[in-house]
Write an enzyme that holds these catalytic residues in place. Sequence first.
Site, mmCIF file in Angstrom:
data_model
loop_
_atom_site.group_PDB
_atom_site.id
_atom_site.type_symbol
_atom_site.label_atom_id
_atom_site.label_comp_id
_atom_site.label_asym_id
_atom_site.label_seq_id
_atom_site.Cartn_x
_atom_site.Cartn_y
_atom_site.Cartn_z
ATOM 1 N NE ARG A 16 -1.257 2.510 2.904
ATOM 2 C CZ ARG A 16 -0.742 3.603 3.427
ATOM 3 N NH1 ARG A 16 -0.615 4.705 2.684
ATOM 4 N NH2 ARG A 16 -0.310 3.614 4.675
ATOM 5 C CG ASP A 17 3.199 4.297 3.026
ATOM 6 O OD1 ASP A 17 3.353 5.187 2.174
ATOM 7 O OD2 ASP A 17 3.221 4.536 4.246
ATOM 8 C CG HIS A 208 3.163 4.633 9.272
ATOM 9 N ND1 HIS A 208 2.591 3.645 8.500
ATOM 10 C CD2 HIS A 208 3.593 5.567 8.392
ATOM 11 C CE1 HIS A 208 2.689 3.971 7.215
ATOM 12 N NE2 HIS A 208 3.288 5.144 7.123
ATOM 13 C CG HIS A 210 7.355 7.623 5.776
ATOM 14 N ND1 HIS A 210 7.299 7.204 4.465
ATOM 15 C CD2 HIS A 210 6.138 7.344 6.308
ATOM 16 C CE1 HIS A 210 6.101 6.711 4.212
ATOM 17 N NE2 HIS A 210 5.362 6.779 5.314
ATOM 18 C CB CYS A 241 1.790 10.499 1.526
ATOM 19 S SG CYS A 241 0.242 11.351 1.170
ATOM 20 C CG ASN A 250 6.636 3.355 4.771
ATOM 21 O OD1 ASN A 250 6.376 3.656 3.626
ATOM 22 N ND2 ASN A 250 5.748 3.386 5.744
HETATM 23 N N1 COA Z 1 -13.083 4.673 -4.100
HETATM 24 C C1 COA Z 1 -13.289 4.857 -5.429
HETATM 25 N N2 COA Z 1 -13.761 5.975 -5.964
HETATM 26 C C2 COA Z 1 -14.066 6.963 -5.125
HETATM 27 C C3 COA Z 1 -13.899 6.859 -3.748
HETATM 28 C C4 COA Z 1 -13.366 5.658 -3.232
HETATM 29 N N3 COA Z 1 -13.132 5.471 -1.934
HETATM 30 N N4 COA Z 1 -14.283 8.009 -3.182
HETATM 31 C C5 COA Z 1 -14.691 8.815 -4.172
HETATM 32 N N5 COA Z 1 -14.561 8.182 -5.341
HETATM 33 C C6 COA Z 1 -14.842 8.687 -6.691
HETATM 34 C C7 COA Z 1 -16.217 9.268 -6.817
HETATM 35 O O1 COA Z 1 -17.133 8.272 -7.167
HETATM 36 C C8 COA Z 1 -16.033 10.289 -7.926
HETATM 37 O O2 COA Z 1 -15.977 9.601 -9.164
HETATM 38 P P1 COA Z 1 -16.450 10.313 -10.530
HETATM 39 O O3 COA Z 1 -15.539 11.479 -10.726
HETATM 40 O O4 COA Z 1 -16.270 9.238 -11.544
HETATM 41 O O5 COA Z 1 -17.862 10.709 -10.256
HETATM 42 C C9 COA Z 1 -14.641 10.816 -7.667
HETATM 43 O O6 COA Z 1 -13.957 9.772 -6.953
HETATM 44 C C10 COA Z 1 -14.643 12.090 -6.843
HETATM 45 O O7 COA Z 1 -15.425 11.894 -5.695
HETATM 46 P P2 COA Z 1 -15.414 12.876 -4.459
HETATM 47 O O8 COA Z 1 -16.271 12.351 -3.374
HETATM 48 O O9 COA Z 1 -15.669 14.282 -4.957
HETATM 49 O O10 COA Z 1 -13.953 12.691 -3.958
HETATM 50 P P3 COA Z 1 -12.759 13.696 -4.042
HETATM 51 O O11 COA Z 1 -12.347 13.929 -5.450
HETATM 52 O O12 COA Z 1 -13.074 14.866 -3.174
HETATM 53 O O13 COA Z 1 -11.635 12.784 -3.340
HETATM 54 C C11 COA Z 1 -10.996 11.081 -1.800
HETATM 55 C C12 COA Z 1 -11.754 12.365 -2.012
HETATM 56 C C13 COA Z 1 -10.829 10.860 -0.309
HETATM 57 C C14 COA Z 1 -11.761 9.925 -2.416
HETATM 58 C C15 COA Z 1 -9.618 11.167 -2.504
HETATM 59 O O14 COA Z 1 -8.997 12.374 -2.161
HETATM 60 C C16 COA Z 1 -8.721 10.020 -2.134
HETATM 61 O O15 COA Z 1 -8.939 8.887 -2.553
HETATM 62 N N6 COA Z 1 -7.640 10.265 -1.352
HETATM 63 C C17 COA Z 1 -6.740 9.251 -0.899
HETATM 64 C C18 COA Z 1 -5.349 9.786 -0.847
HETATM 65 C C19 COA Z 1 -4.381 8.745 -0.356
HETATM 66 O O16 COA Z 1 -4.610 7.555 -0.370
HETATM 67 N N7 COA Z 1 -3.207 9.221 0.064
HETATM 68 C C20 COA Z 1 -2.130 8.400 0.488
HETATM 69 C C21 COA Z 1 -2.386 7.649 1.738
HETATM 70 S S1 COA Z 1 -2.382 8.598 3.197
HETATM 71 ZN ZN ZN Z 2 3.265 6.269 5.308
#
Ligand code: COA
Ligand code: ZN
Length: 308
Positions: A16-17, A208, A210, A241, A250
């Site tokens: 994942r990370d 955790h 890094h 990230c 990490n």
């Molecule tokens: N899995 C899959 N798709 C997702 C989702 C999820 N958990 N959450 C939202 N989406 C999709 C929505 O369906 C939408 O799709 P579309 O554009 O086809 O309609 C799109 O993503 C945007 O949705 P929205 O609710 O507006 O989300 P956002 O764009 O504001 O993003 C997160 C919010 C949290 C989903 C996004 O920022 C994210 O996944 N962040 C994770 C970052 C990460 O993992 N960082 C490293 C680890 S710490």
């Molecule tokens: Zn991390």
Amino acid sequence: MNPATGKLFIQEVAPRDGFQNEAQFIDTDDKIRFIDALSECGFAKIEVTSFTSAKAIPALRDAEAVMQQINRRPGVVYTVLVPNLRGAERALSCRVDEVNLVMSASETHNRANLRMSREQSFAQLRDIINTLRGSGVAINVSLSTVFGCPMEGDVSVDEVMRLVDGFAQLDVRSMTLCDTTGMAYPTQVNEIAAQARQRFASIDFTLHFHNTRGMALANTMAALDAGIRRFDASAGGIGGCPYAPGASGNVCTEELVHMLNLMGYDTGVDLQRLLAVSAALPALIGHDVPSQLLKAGPRWRTHPAPAA
Ligand code: COA
Ligand code: ZN
């Protein structure tokens, strides 16, 4: 220093990370083979993937396929990172053992990483926790940037404790304090870990780290001294990230296990097997990895003396 005793819990996060931060997409089958090999190494827990938006983390857009096709070894907890309700639904559909809910201790990083305020994140995570109660799926909550934020700088310890308290009140029993960009230093780690353990005795804390600034093993020692027994680590030392400026790998799992084994801790991890898995990483991801141990070999590897 007193001799080390007791069992530690090493939690592998490279799938994942590590993989989330790779520019080139790693084939689903390669991910599965890699995770299956990790499952043979003796980890307490493996973080398999994340159920995030494919736009935010394209590298892990195959989360369902990976989670459904790995061989799940009895005794290993298979966890996945989840940022919101949609992610929790996807994770449940794959029968994960645990969801690792994530939000940031820093408002700025929370908005950059999750596109929500901390308040909105907390509300979503609270709903997920309430939905999962009694479902048999375990819950861990990870707080990012606990030891510093690359955009805000210092993060208030009071704010961190306030967030931990919020989750403690929801009866969360497992939390991870994350040093997302390697800003933690040993005295700070010791203080925050000790305070967290003292104030929240019902919570089992993971640390955790890094290695962005070379302090990850020193921070591990400081956390051990404060009574922490669970550590995340990444094979090869890959990781980072994509939404935290300057983030890099990490703490390297083989380096962590090598050090802890020498000190007499029981990590449960088979170092030889792990080294073989890590050695295959450069070919898998297409570039070198930070692990120093892969290059030097374990301490007990000796070399022939030069010919006289
Ligand atoms: N899995 C899959 N798709 C997702 C989702 C999820 N958990 N959450 C939202 N989406 C999709 C929505 O369906 C939408 O799709 P579309 O554009 O086809 O309609 C799109 O993503 C945007 O949705 P929205 O609710 O507006 O989300 P956002 O764009 O504001 O993003 C997160 C919010 C949290 C989903 C996004 O920022 C994210 O996944 N962040 C994770 C970052 C990460 O993992 N960082 C490293 C680890 S710490
Ligand atoms: Zn991390």
